[in-house]
Every structure is written in structure tokens, then in C-alpha cells.
Design a protein around this motif. Structure first.
Motif, PDB file in Angstrom:
ATOM      1  N   ARG A  36      52.302  39.632  43.519  1.00  0.00           N
ATOM      2  CA  ARG A  36      52.466  38.322  44.245  1.00  0.00           C
ATOM      3  C   ARG A  36      51.645  38.782  45.705  1.00  0.00           C
ATOM      4  O   ARG A  36      50.677  37.845  46.341  1.00  0.00           O
ATOM      5  CB  ARG A  36      53.729  38.040  44.694  1.00  0.00           C
ATOM      6  N   ILE A  37      51.551  40.000  46.162  1.00  0.00           N
ATOM      7  CA  ILE A  37      50.811  40.427  47.342  1.00  0.00           C
ATOM      8  C   ILE A  37      49.429  40.365  47.079  1.00  0.00           C
ATOM      9  O   ILE A  37      48.554  39.821  47.806  1.00  0.00           O
ATOM     10  CB  ILE A  37      51.532  41.611  47.787  1.00  0.00           C
ATOM     11  N   CYS A  38      49.153  40.857  46.166  1.00  0.00           N
ATOM     12  CA  CYS A  38      47.546  40.643  45.610  1.00  0.00           C
ATOM     13  C   CYS A  38      46.921  39.168  45.704  1.00  0.00           C
ATOM     14  O   CYS A  38      45.844  39.260  46.202  1.00  0.00           O
ATOM     15  CB  CYS A  38      47.304  41.533  44.532  1.00  0.00           C
ATOM     16  N   LEU A  39      47.821  38.393  44.977  1.00  0.00           N
ATOM     17  CA  LEU A  39      47.328  36.966  44.818  1.00  0.00           C
ATOM     18  C   LEU A  39      47.330  36.615  46.003  1.00  0.00           C
ATOM     19  O   LEU A  39      46.159  35.797  46.549  1.00  0.00           O
ATOM     20  CB  LEU A  39      48.188  36.472  44.049  1.00  0.00           C
ATOM     21  N   GLU A  40      48.052  36.797  47.253  1.00  0.00           N
ATOM     22  CA  GLU A  40      48.084  36.267  48.369  1.00  0.00           C
ATOM     23  C   GLU A  40      46.994  36.944  49.148  1.00  0.00           C
ATOM     24  O   GLU A  40      46.331  35.974  50.067  1.00  0.00           O
ATOM     25  CB  GLU A  40      49.513  36.512  49.214  1.00  0.00           C
ATOM     26  N   ILE A  42      44.007  37.695  48.197  1.00  0.00           N
ATOM     27  CA  ILE A  42      42.666  36.909  47.740  1.00  0.00           C
ATOM     28  C   ILE A  42      42.807  35.527  47.872  1.00  0.00           C
ATOM     29  O   ILE A  42      41.808  34.892  47.537  1.00  0.00           O
ATOM     30  CB  ILE A  42      42.263  37.468  46.388  1.00  0.00           C
ATOM     31  N   GLY A  43      43.851  34.946  48.338  1.00  0.00           N
ATOM     32  CA  GLY A  43      43.918  33.669  48.775  1.00  0.00           C
ATOM     33  C   GLY A  43      44.356  32.688  47.416  1.00  0.00           C
ATOM     34  O   GLY A  43      44.051  31.460  47.735  1.00  0.00           O
TER      35      GLY A  43
END
Length: 45
Positions: A36-40, A42-43
Motif C-alpha cells: 500500500r505504501i509503495c503504491l501511494e 508512485i501515485g
């Protein structure tokens, strides 16, 4: 000698915490949060 004992003690303590977390099912929770953090970051999320 004392420093070596401290290092060995910390190694076993860390391993014990990893094992306890695995048995409690926290691996999946941490993995989902990391995704979830990685997806946030990179937008996408």
C-alpha cells in the motif's frame, strides 16, 4: 568476550521476535502495508 555475548544475545532476541511475529500472522499484515505504501508513493493507490 562481553561484546561477543551481547551480540549473540541480540541475535537470538531478534530471531525470537521474528519467529513470534510469524506465528502471530504479522507477515501478511506487514506485506500488505508495504504494498500500500509503495503504491501511494508512485501515485497509483
Amino acid at each position: 568476550m562481553k561484546g561477543k555475548l551481547i551480540r549473540i544475545g541480540l541475535l537470538f532476541t531478534g530471531a525470537a521476535f521474528i519467529i513470534m511475529g510469524t506465528y502471530r500472522g504479522e507477515v501478511g499484515k506487514v506485506f500488505n502495508k508495504a504494498i500500500r505504501i509503495c503504491l501511494e508513493c508512485i501515485g497509483i493507490g
